[in-house]
Write an enzyme that holds these catalytic residues in place. Structure first.
Site, mmCIF file in Angstrom:
data_model
loop_
_atom_site.group_PDB
_atom_site.id
_atom_site.type_symbol
_atom_site.label_atom_id
_atom_site.label_comp_id
_atom_site.label_asym_id
_atom_site.label_seq_id
_atom_site.Cartn_x
_atom_site.Cartn_y
_atom_site.Cartn_z
ATOM 1 N NE ARG A 119 -3.511 2.413 2.465
ATOM 2 C CZ ARG A 119 -3.578 3.194 3.536
ATOM 3 N NH1 ARG A 119 -3.120 2.779 4.694
ATOM 4 N NH2 ARG A 119 -4.129 4.380 3.459
ATOM 5 C CG HIS A 163 -1.445 8.692 3.653
ATOM 6 N ND1 HIS A 163 -1.563 7.337 3.812
ATOM 7 C CD2 HIS A 163 -1.125 9.170 4.876
ATOM 8 C CE1 HIS A 163 -1.327 7.006 5.084
ATOM 9 N NE2 HIS A 163 -1.051 8.099 5.735
ATOM 10 C CD GLU A 208 -5.493 7.048 9.918
ATOM 11 O OE1 GLU A 208 -4.971 8.094 10.338
ATOM 12 O OE2 GLU A 208 -5.243 5.926 10.402
ATOM 13 C CG ASN A 334 -5.766 3.032 8.348
ATOM 14 O OD1 ASN A 334 -5.876 2.113 7.551
ATOM 15 N ND2 ASN A 334 -5.255 4.202 8.015
ATOM 16 C CE1 TYR A 336 -0.836 2.049 13.658
ATOM 17 C CE2 TYR A 336 -2.690 3.171 12.641
ATOM 18 C CZ TYR A 336 -1.430 2.615 12.547
ATOM 19 O OH TYR A 336 -0.771 2.612 11.352
ATOM 20 C CD GLU A 397 -2.140 3.503 8.084
ATOM 21 O OE1 GLU A 397 -2.020 3.900 9.271
ATOM 22 O OE2 GLU A 397 -2.182 4.271 7.111
HETATM 23 C C1 FCB Z 1 -1.920 6.568 10.969
HETATM 24 C C2 FCB Z 1 -1.475 7.184 9.659
HETATM 25 C C3 FCB Z 1 -0.135 6.669 9.182
HETATM 26 C C4 FCB Z 1 0.844 6.511 10.315
HETATM 27 C C5 FCB Z 1 0.246 5.736 11.451
HETATM 28 C C6 FCB Z 1 1.178 5.510 12.615
HETATM 29 O O1 FCB Z 1 -2.847 7.410 11.589
HETATM 30 O O2 FCB Z 1 -2.415 6.886 8.663
HETATM 31 O O3 FCB Z 1 0.310 7.548 8.193
HETATM 32 O O4 FCB Z 1 1.348 7.718 10.707
HETATM 33 O O5 FCB Z 1 -0.906 6.407 11.929
#
Ligand code: FCB
Length: 491
Positions: A119, A163, A208, A334, A336, A397
């Site tokens: 990607r 992006h 995002e 994405n 986290y 992500e």
């Molecule tokens: C996300 C972003 C990516 C990277 C990660 C850690 O929010 O999409 O570009 O910075 O965090």
């Protein structure tokens, strides 16, 4: 939420309301949280389906460098990082990983790790220096060469059209709050898809949208560093229109192309058992996670405000929701971390949604102080699977920042990244077993890179980059992930 808020508890407490509020109102109720979270699910081995797509993700500004070469124009991230005080340590993405010149080496690493998908994103000002007008052939040529290298290495290119590196000239003309941006963006998308649509079958329109509209226009911690909730509201609506228009433009060029967006998602858990916190958590979920999903898939904004959504302040005109509607072929996820939400009086805090965010810290923390909590990933993916049953997902992500560096033998023993990834993939495996339609996973990131306002202070890569020499060293986690990518067997 993917990044620390500019408006943290300390800042909040310094507001009129915060000063008057008793600390206990804001403090998450830990006993309740433990009940809510329960015992984390034990690790379970999982055999991923044969056709599962293993990948890694990158983004133009974070890896390319060559910020002013071959006719590229200035982006809002060039301007932001060149402005003193914006990026930690004063660093910029001027060179970053120099992938503009070293892309062949990076493709070779992805291939060495047995990946099937890479990607990357296209930098808009490489294609149109000022965000409009005829395309820059050298910019297009770079992405053609990159794509050809990927195809030759048997990697599927997954191309993100935006992006975050908006041409600065378009910010000068009003930026995303300016409705005209939707048309400018669609023109740019048409240029790229006409040039590359014969070799790229899978596209993400945005990366995002919540993050770049919120951090860029409301909190001011990312480019273009505006601090206006009103600007965020308008920007979010223009981005929603742009998403719908871009979707139709791509399909008009070739209806077979697969088109989605990479959405930032996080669990929004109430910080206490109170009804007010529960409602605040629902509002936070609506704004953070599905503000750009429901518009596309359902043609409506989810309810994110205590009263009605402020459609006038957002600039919504009659007929707009039809423009936003787009039957995305897949949802990019994405993921986290979790966040905890408590209610605050409307109008007194960071915005008018009446929510306050906390970072969850029950689990271990990464070197970026983001909580490790794999169950949250399972729960979020399951919620999306229930709410959008007809639309497949790809994890676009997921990853972690740990600062491990080469040892005296030149090896990078980053066991914590291996454990992190193993835990999150086990949670994903459980979601697939529970019926979620997830067809791929992209680790963020293939390489250590420029981490936005953090500069080079965070390292998310499967590959260590020495930014003085540009030497790449595959970390232990990279080899581990490469093995997993070849067998699909999580043990
Ligand atoms: C996300 C972003 C990516 C990277 C990660 C850690 O929010 O999409 O570009 O910075 O965090």
């Amino acid at each position: 939420m993917t990044r620390s808020r500019s408006f943290n508890r300390r800042e909040f407490l310094s507001t009129a309301f915060g000063a008057a509020a008793s600390f206990s109102i804001l403090r998450p109720d830990h006993r309740f949280l433990r009940e809510l979270a329960g015992t984390p699910a034990p690790f379970a081995p999982f055999q991923f389906p044969k056709e599962f797509i293993w990948g890694a993700a990158t983004a133009s500004y974070q890896i390319e460098g060559a910020w002013n070469e071959d006719g590229k124009g200035e982006s809002i991230w060039d301007r932001f990082s060149h402005t003193v005080g914006k990026v930690k340590g004063g660093y910029t993405g001027d060179v970053a990983c120099d992938s503009y010149h070293r892309y062949k080496e990076d493709v070779a690493i992805a291939r060495q790790l047995n990946l099937k998908s890479y990607r990357f994103s296209v930098s808009w000002p490489r294609i149109q220096a000022i965000g409009s007008g005829s395309p820059n052939p050298k910019g297009l040529d770079y992405y053609k060469r990159l794509t050809d290298a990927l195809l030759e290495a048997k990697l599927r290119p997954l191309c993100t059209l935006y992006h975050w590196d908006l041409p600065q000239a378009l910010e000068d003309a009003g930026g995303w709050p300016n409705r005209d941006l939707a048309a400018r963006f669609t023109d740019y998308v048409e240029i790229v898809v006409r040039a590359l649509g014969d070799r790229i079958s899978h596209w993400c329109i945005f990366n995002e949208p919540w993050v770049f509209t919120t951090l860029g226009y409301s909190w001011g911690t990312h480019a273009p560093a505006r601090k206006s909730f009103a600007d965020f509201l308008r920007a979010s609506h223009v981005v929603n229109i742009a998403q719908g228009q871009a979707f139709r433009a791509i399909k008009a060029i070739n209806s077979k192309l697969q088109v989605g967006t990479a959405f930032s998602v996080s669990n929004c858990e109430p910080a206490s058992n109170s009804e007010a916190d529960r409602q605040a958590a629902d509002r936070a979920y609506a704004l953070n996670n599905i503000w750009f999903v429901n518009t596309a898939l359902k043609g409506e904004y989810p309810k994110a405000f205590p009263g009605d959504n402020p459609l006038d302040a957002m600039g919504v005109r009659s007929g707009d929701l039809e423009l936003c509607r787009a039957p995305l072929d897949f949802l990019g996820i994405n993921y986290y971390r979790r966040q905890l939400i408590s209610a605050i009086p409307t109008g007194e805090g960071e915005d008018s949604t009446g929510v306050h965010h906390f970072d969850a810290t029950e689990g271990a923390l990464t070197d970026f102080a983001w909580e490790v909590w794999p169950d949250g990933f399972h729960d979020l993916v399951m919620r999306f699977a229930r709410e959008y049953p007809g639309t497949p997902m790809e994890i676009t992500e997921n990853g972690c920042s740990y600062l491990d560096a080469p040892d005296e033998h030149g090896r990078v023993p980053d066991q914590r990244r291996i454990e992190f990834t193993r835990g999150y993939l086990s949670a994903l495996g459980r979601a697939i077993k529970d019926g979620a339609n997830v067809r791929g996973y992209h680790h963020w990131s293939l390489l250590d890179n420029f981490e936005w306002a953090e500069g080079y202070a965070q390292r998310f890569g499967l590959t260590f980059v020495d930014f003085r020499t540009q030497k790449r060293t595959i970390k232990d986690s990279g080899y581990w992930y490469g093995k997993l990518a070849s067998t699909g067997q999580l043990t």
